[in-house]
Write an enzyme that holds these catalytic residues in place. Structure first.
Site, PDB file in Angstrom:
ATOM      1  CB  SER A 146      -0.898  -0.029   1.245  1.00 18.97           C
ATOM      2  OG  SER A 146      -1.267   1.276   1.611  1.00 18.97           O
TER       3      SER A 146
HETATM    4  N1  LIG Z   1      -5.848   8.932   2.029  1.00 18.90           N
HETATM    5  C1  LIG Z   1      -5.656   7.681   2.706  1.00 18.90           C
HETATM    6  C2  LIG Z   1      -5.873   6.527   1.749  1.00 18.90           C
HETATM    7  C3  LIG Z   1      -5.923   5.208   2.474  1.00 18.90           C
HETATM    8  C4  LIG Z   1      -6.437   4.078   1.568  1.00 18.90           C
HETATM    9  O1  LIG Z   1      -7.389   4.258   0.781  1.00 18.90           O
HETATM   10  N2  LIG Z   1      -5.786   2.926   1.704  1.00 18.90           N
HETATM   11  C5  LIG Z   1      -6.240   1.770   0.951  1.00 18.90           C
HETATM   12  C6  LIG Z   1      -5.087   0.831   0.693  1.00 18.90           C
HETATM   13  S1  LIG Z   1      -3.860   1.550  -0.367  1.00 18.90           S
HETATM   14  C7  LIG Z   1      -7.280   1.044   1.804  1.00 18.90           C
HETATM   15  O2  LIG Z   1      -7.149   0.989   2.995  1.00 18.90           O
HETATM   16  N3  LIG Z   1      -8.298   0.482   1.164  1.00 18.90           N
HETATM   17  C8  LIG Z   1      -9.284  -0.320   1.838  1.00 18.90           C
HETATM   18  C9  LIG Z   1     -10.590   0.342   2.043  1.00 18.90           C
HETATM   19  O3  LIG Z   1     -10.736   1.541   1.715  1.00 18.90           O
HETATM   20  O4  LIG Z   1     -11.491  -0.348   2.533  1.00 18.90           O
HETATM   21  C10 LIG Z   1      -4.261   7.639   3.337  1.00 18.90           C
HETATM   22  O5  LIG Z   1      -3.386   8.376   2.859  1.00 18.90           O
HETATM   23  O6  LIG Z   1      -4.064   6.922   4.324  1.00 18.90           O
END
Ligand SMILES: N[C@@H](CCC(=O)N[C@@H](CS)C(=O)NCC(=O)O)C(=O)O
Length: 243
Positions: free
Chosen positions: A11
């Site tokens: 990630s």
């Molecule tokens: N803006 C957030 C983005 C976090 C994000 O969307 N992470 C993704 C993985 S790269 C995630 O957790 N996706 C799972 C979900 O949204 O359920 C950050 O910078 O932490």
């Protein structure tokens, strides 16, 4: 201080936090979360982070912070006593505003444009394409980042900040997977990527995970994708991609 970082190293936002932790030489435990099997949707995790995103930081058992930008800022604010700790997120209002602007650019433009689609591509079997609008949007984003660098070595001036960590986590993934940053077209951005790549902790904290994600992305894209992408970039150069 007991720091636990929840996430997986593929990630990009998790890698932005790993870069910050390593730059600050902070001790932490990495709690691996397998998103493919839905561990981020587990009720125990949801209780800590109802937004079910990674990364999430736990500090001193019971303080939970999510969103990589908030976490990186918190780490420097809270633990930045090292000689150059504060420089990573300067306190001087104007310098801090520039760092914040870059962080919002990563969050609101770069990550937002690409990563929802990348997640679908990697996690959903029936998705094997990326939307064509991305070609124009990414080209515009790269051009803006080239201008942000102006005469500076780093994204928010002449020294490394958390804005560099945030942006490189996303950009390196794009660079390795399907949107290479060409030195001929984006010379400053390309040199900046080289500068970041030379950091002693870069390979472990960012490159390894970026490569893994890029391999997964490329495995899902059609074989001729590189050629299509290259052609689309050329079209944009001549203005044809804007319609
Ligand atoms: N803006 C957030 C983005 C976090 C994000 O969307 N992470 C993704 C993985 S790269 C995630 O957790 N996706 C799972 C979900 O949204 O359920 C950050 O910078 O932490």
């Amino acid at each position: 201080m007991v720091l636990i970082l929840y996430g997986t190293e593929t990630s990009p936002p998790v890698r932005a936090v790993l870069l910050t932790l390593r730059a600050m030489q902070l001790d932490y435990t990495f709690h691996q979360l397998d998103m493919q099997s839905g561990e981020h949707l587990d009720p125990a995790y949801l209780q800590k982070n109802p937004q079910h995103t990674i990364p999430m930081l736990e500090d001193d058992g019971g303080k939970y912070i999510w969103d990589s930008h908030a976490i990186c800022g918190y780490l420097v604010n809270q633990y930045g006593q090292q000689p150059d700790g504060d420089l990573l997120y300067p306190k001087e209002p104007l310098q801090r505003a520039v760092v914040d602007q870059r962080l919002h650019f990563e969050s609101g433009i770069l990550f937002h444009t690409c990563f929802k689609q990348l997640q679908k591509l990697v996690f959903r079997e029936n998705v094997t394409e990326l939307p064509k609008e991305q070609i124009v949007e990414l080209n515009e984003a790269y051009a803006l980042l080239e201008q942000f660098l102006n005469d500076h070595s780093f994204m928010a001036g002449d020294h490394l900040t958390i804005a560099d960590f945030s942006l490189v986590s996303t950009l390196s993934t794009l660079h390795l997977s399907y949107a290479p940053i060409q030195a001929s077209k984006y010379p400053k951005l390309s040199s900046w990527l080289g500068r970041l790549s030379a950091l002693p902790y870069y390979e472990e904290a960012n490159l390894r995970g970026a490569r893994q994600l890029a391999d997964r992305v490329r495995a899902k894209l059609p074989k001729q994708f590189d050629k299509l992408w290259q052609k689309a970039f050329e079209d944009i150069k001549s203005g044809a991609g804007k319609q």
